[in-house]
Design a protein around this motif. Structure first.
Motif, PDB file in Angstrom:
ATOM      1  N   GLY A 136       0.606  -1.282   0.018  1.00 46.64           N
ATOM      2  CA  GLY A 136       0.115   0.093  -0.012  1.00 46.64           C
ATOM      3  C   GLY A 136       0.850   1.266  -0.081  1.00 46.64           C
ATOM      4  N   GLN A 139       0.624   3.379  -2.812  1.00 48.48           N
ATOM      5  CA  GLN A 139      -0.505   3.954  -3.091  1.00 48.48           C
ATOM      6  C   GLN A 139      -0.769   5.265  -2.652  1.00 48.48           C
TER       7      GLN A 139
ATOM      8  N   ASP F 108     -15.910   1.423  -9.789  1.00 48.68           N
ATOM      9  CA  ASP F 108     -14.525   1.543 -10.110  1.00 48.68           C
ATOM     10  C   ASP F 108     -13.964   0.511 -10.798  1.00 48.68           C
ATOM     11  N   PHE F 143      -6.451   0.986 -16.016  1.00 44.87           N
ATOM     12  CA  PHE F 143      -6.483  -0.373 -15.564  1.00 44.87           C
ATOM     13  C   PHE F 143      -6.764  -0.973 -14.239  1.00 44.87           C
ATOM     14  N   VAL F 144      -7.336  -1.927 -14.063  1.00 46.81           N
ATOM     15  CA  VAL F 144      -7.507  -2.612 -12.807  1.00 46.81           C
ATOM     16  C   VAL F 144      -7.513  -4.289 -13.226  1.00 46.81           C
ATOM     17  N   LEU F 146      -7.759  -7.231 -11.852  1.00 45.79           N
ATOM     18  CA  LEU F 146      -8.227  -8.166 -11.026  1.00 45.79           C
ATOM     19  C   LEU F 146      -9.427  -8.802 -11.854  1.00 45.79           C
TER      20      LEU F 146
ATOM     21  N   LEU G 137      -5.267  -4.932  -6.938  1.00 45.13           N
ATOM     22  CA  LEU G 137      -5.943  -4.049  -5.758  1.00 45.13           C
ATOM     23  C   LEU G 137      -5.308  -2.776  -5.552  1.00 45.13           C
ATOM     24  N   LEU G 138      -4.022  -2.728  -6.114  1.00 44.47           N
ATOM     25  CA  LEU G 138      -3.161  -1.375  -5.982  1.00 44.47           C
ATOM     26  C   LEU G 138      -3.561  -0.371  -7.012  1.00 44.47           C
ATOM     27  N   GLN G 139      -4.492  -0.794  -7.937  1.00 39.93           N
ATOM     28  CA  GLN G 139      -4.869   0.097  -8.965  1.00 39.93           C
ATOM     29  C   GLN G 139      -6.229   0.970  -8.726  1.00 39.93           C
ATOM     30  N   VAL G 140      -7.155   0.033  -7.582  1.00 37.54           N
ATOM     31  CA  VAL G 140      -8.401   0.734  -7.356  1.00 37.54           C
ATOM     32  C   VAL G 140      -8.308   2.050  -6.886  1.00 37.54           C
ATOM     33  N   PRO G 141      -8.863   3.149  -7.662  1.00 37.42           N
ATOM     34  CA  PRO G 141      -8.691   4.560  -7.602  1.00 37.42           C
ATOM     35  C   PRO G 141      -8.955   4.937  -5.915  1.00 37.42           C
ATOM     36  N   PHE G 143      -7.638   3.886  -3.212  1.00 37.98           N
ATOM     37  CA  PHE G 143      -7.309   2.752  -2.082  1.00 37.98           C
ATOM     38  C   PHE G 143      -6.002   3.165  -1.531  1.00 37.98           C
ATOM     39  N   VAL G 144      -5.690   2.726  -0.236  1.00 37.10           N
ATOM     40  CA  VAL G 144      -4.469   2.603   0.137  1.00 37.10           C
ATOM     41  C   VAL G 144      -4.432   1.383   1.219  1.00 37.10           C
ATOM     42  N   ILE G 145      -4.040   0.501   0.957  1.00 36.36           N
ATOM     43  CA  ILE G 145      -4.182  -0.966   1.439  1.00 36.36           C
ATOM     44  C   ILE G 145      -3.147  -1.086   2.461  1.00 36.36           C
TER      45      ILE G 145
END
Lengths: 188, 188, 188, 188, 188, 188, 188, 188
Positions: A136, A139, F108, F143-144, F146, G137-141, G143-145
């Protein structure tokens, strides 16, 4: 003897020692030109009121520029044109110096490294090393966790950060960033 | 006598005139550290090949920093802490200097004014005056068409631009920007 | 008398005046139409002043378009419609050619590969290979570190970069990008 | 005689006439290299299935590049280096050509003008003229409603758009854009 | 008696008076957990070094939250659920409180008004009134120059800003913002 | 018998079969309301001119909505409210349907999966599996990667893509997306 | 008779009609001030009509602020100034509280953690642990996981999420976030 | 009789009225697949706990899709292919339907109009009319204040918004949007 008086005395002492506190805080009253926004004016009126609020140290331009200039020179001496960026505690730019021949991306990278270092109070390469476990970190907006970013601390507190980009490796960038910090350490 | 040799000769002349082309163009070969990327090395090897391509002048960091420093000092003398930004012909940052007490937004504004000035080869306030008729000027990415941005020209060509932000009006910002340019005019 | 010799002669004339700027540097004085902004005019007046500044080589549109066209044709010959993008040293687009049938994302990818190659003076796949150790490479704005991006050098210096996207693998994209560079190597 | 057979015949005719329809639709099966993604393969298998869907005309790269090249040459003949961008009906870039000496911002502007023209099926300056009454036009993502963008129509339908940026006025940019369209009108 | 000692005394006094200066500056050393990052630790060690740098006042969370809470209550008393946002001098968020029933856009608007007020040291509606003459104000990143944003000053210096959004007009939003500031004025 | 005539016949056949080709291409002439922009008008005039350009198949709204509706229902039957998004070949949205209870992020994610599938002509999970070797896939804008995105092909060519987000795993999302495609396969 | 009692009475009326819409849903009719937008007005008219639509629970500001305040205090007690952010089910901010000394990046991180938790109905660190297998999961706008984000549920449904950032590790941030949730659990 | 019991009763009443609250709120527990996330499960367990929180009405997909479909058909009947977008109270997309032949920009515009209408509880054209006096309306993120956006209200409260884009004028777009709302008014 109340808090305000103590602080007033302290501020006066600071001014008599030639610090640039007074000047640095002068802010133009942008939309109201009638009320004088000149930097010299507020110094007389401000002390009493300002002191009611807590204070935090900040890195003045003079020191930020010195750190960036030194970092740039250190990398150039090794043969590498780079960009050096210094940001304040909030990640806002104070200084950017892009050496002749350093790429546009080195500017982005140096900023991102500085922002990451200020944001997480950590060398940017340490954050990079943590990314396998904590992806993370990739991000957080504005971060570039490549080597070359270092927080600038004073009294155990992070007050700014420097980022260097453009040398062949982040490890080299980091040595230049450290040289920049070393140059201002006596003032921190 | 082939093209390469003619160009080599020209470059030698350029170097003998004390330009800093050699150094400024040195670029680290980022990913291949084995091949020396040191700034001092390419000077000997480069001349022949580089000359096959057309050339364009650029504002070296030394001059960009001088312009920014002068602009900042000029505004501070009037009592206004500001940010001064110099960008190259492509709108890429060369120098940012944020005066103590200048706001974060003054940094954004000074950049946007410089980008607009470089991008449309025009003082940013002239673009602002045109916006009533050409509102699309408000849409060009990165532009801030407030007063305080000026293109930096050499030989009738725009090579960079300076933007100043933070004084009570764009007109004042512009005088500081002009002071910055004046300081380097002899070198342009 | 071939094209090269003609150009050499022209360059000599330009060089004897101290520049080889020629047509390519003519810039319209956007906001001041009164002062002639025509490309032919500045050539006479510019020489003396321009020379005060250092110069850097740049890839003219003619060569950039040749590289992109060749890369596109090379991939199409293998059966793959692609997009080829050439950016300058600052990562600013010079040419984009999207082959019929190449996806919109191939355009984004080819740009990002070129920007990464120009920005870090490195083939984009070499950067990709480094990402496991240096994940921060994924954070540099505008970068796409997939195979298919190559820096374009002249005299040991990166002056531009080409990116190709849309073939079934980055390795194939890269061969097309290389074919594009090969086509202009004699002019570099 | 059903629809499928009519269309099959048409496609064959198209191919025998040397159009590039077949090729232009070939798309690499990006992730599955085992299944041949070569452009020559789908031509035999595709006809029957493709025909089940409605079709829309598109501007092939060959024509888009011709329009951009002509627009660029037209402006250069007037003395102005510009950038010409052609986008498809969705606003996706097909071609960008940045003339030597055209600014980075001219690239952004030419793209934004083309996107606006394709997006609202209208010359970009007509949109600019409407902005006083409809200021929301300034908010549509990607639009730059300065003069110099024109939709490219075929059979009364917008299939693409061209945008030109960098001349001293949008009116001049527009004449160059129109010249570009004129050059391909016989093929529309 | 030198500057350092005066300030040490002041700091001690401040702490004994229960201010939160000491605590507020405590920063976790993010990546180095071994070195204690606890807020209580730095207080003893910091004084001497911190004092070498100039200081600037900042609005502590306690006051920022009080201003936001008061502004929200003031608007709710008039029947309008709103969002109140307080940012620091750099435009970084300190507090956001979105009233039940206030829209998502009121959150964006309140932030943008606060950022504009802090950025240009001006009520946001004053900036809006200037936009006809200075349309570039619409381009400064993060600004929303609708009524409802007010700078928060102490000693003649802007230290933060508050923005309120969601009431039927910016004029109403502004009265609530002013109520928020009034509530903390004795502490400024 | 030339190409134009064959296509004219085909178009007539298409219309007589009730396809929506004619209608779907009708575009409003946005800025010129005087010239009728009504969808019924262009049908008579268009045929001849449109045929000069190559054509590409597209997924009409009717089929895109059917696929999305089916995908949504399939996931809901399994107990999972999701969002289904269908984009065209350029990654531009045709349909979004967010099931009651599906999160904003599922919207999203479903878009990003569809964009990735259209952009690289590949199931999004296949791209995810490649990311360890090709981390640059994480950088392609929009891009996503998943699981849950699938290209929609017709005649071996990708004409659109569907993305589903919101189920407990990408594998489940993918089965719903596949169900959506299955529902329209007879029309592809 | 104070304001509270009036509102209570109104709420009881609303409740007896099967909703507790009351004050929290009152929305100003932004552009039409003529029609009263006051929060007290809609209460009488709304009940019958509102019931035609399904309802969803939401976390009122009062509870969101309590959770954030508690989380902040919990981390401060451990010596770490942090930022706590609470977002609603759509990821829209309800509350942000940045402790004195917490960095600007902690604000971004706390928001991103909350958005990720609300968006995927999952603790943010669980998402981080999945990123090796699911890098998308790093690409979802937004998000900070990183650890420190937790969904807030009521009746088995996620209604909001809290994110904490700024402590030396995500694990510590998470304990503070949990403390915040615990403080409002009786009301969920 | 405490608050919880009143609320429980109210919820039971709501359920007995056949609302679809249970289903619509079912959310997959994304990261914890072990705990059943199926939509059917929460219905039994939820009532008691859910009722502790206030509730707000929302527009279910079924109604949002009906509104969008009707708006699209209404414009198509007039001869104009458009895009219709419905967003929830937070501006998050519920439905997008892009008619065949509607431009990509019509999708962006319809979204922006809906977001503006939901965000400021106002028809988007009313906001456009206000922009001359309140130019800051052009700065609110995501807004497009062209005609064609309308809030969707229930019981005097805005619960969603619809935006239509692509017809020759915003006034026409608005009539289609109104038609969409009319179609669902009996359910509001």
């Amino acid at each position: 003897m109340n808090n305000k008086r103590i602080l007033t005395t302290a501020a006066v002492g600071a001014l008599s020692l030639g610090t640039i506190v007074g000047l640095s805080l002068a802010q133009p009253s942008f939309a109201e030109q009638g009320t004088s926004a000149r930097a010299t004016a507020p110094q007389a009126a401000a002390p009493a009121a300002v002191r009611a609020l807590p204070q935090m140290p900040f890195l003045p331009l003079r020191l930020a520029e010195k750190a960036a200039t030194t970092a740039l020179a250190d990398c150039l001496r090794q043969g590498f044109p780079v960009t050096a960026t210094v940001v304040n505690e909030d990640g806002i730019t104070i200084v950017v110096l892009r050496g002749d021949g350093a790429s546009a991306a080195s500017t982005d990278a140096s900023k991102g490294k500085a922002v990451a270092s200020a944001g997480f109070r950590s060398p940017s390469d340490a954050l990079g090393a943590r990314a396998a476990a904590d992806p993370g970190l990739l991000q957080v907006p504005g971060f570039v966790i490549l080597g070359g970013g270092l927080p600038i601390s004073s009294g155990g507190k992070v007050v700014a950060a420097i980022g260097v980009g453009g040398a062949p490796s982040g490890a080299i960038d980091k040595t230049c960033a450290q040289a920049g910090i070393n140059a201002i350490t006596p003032s921190l």
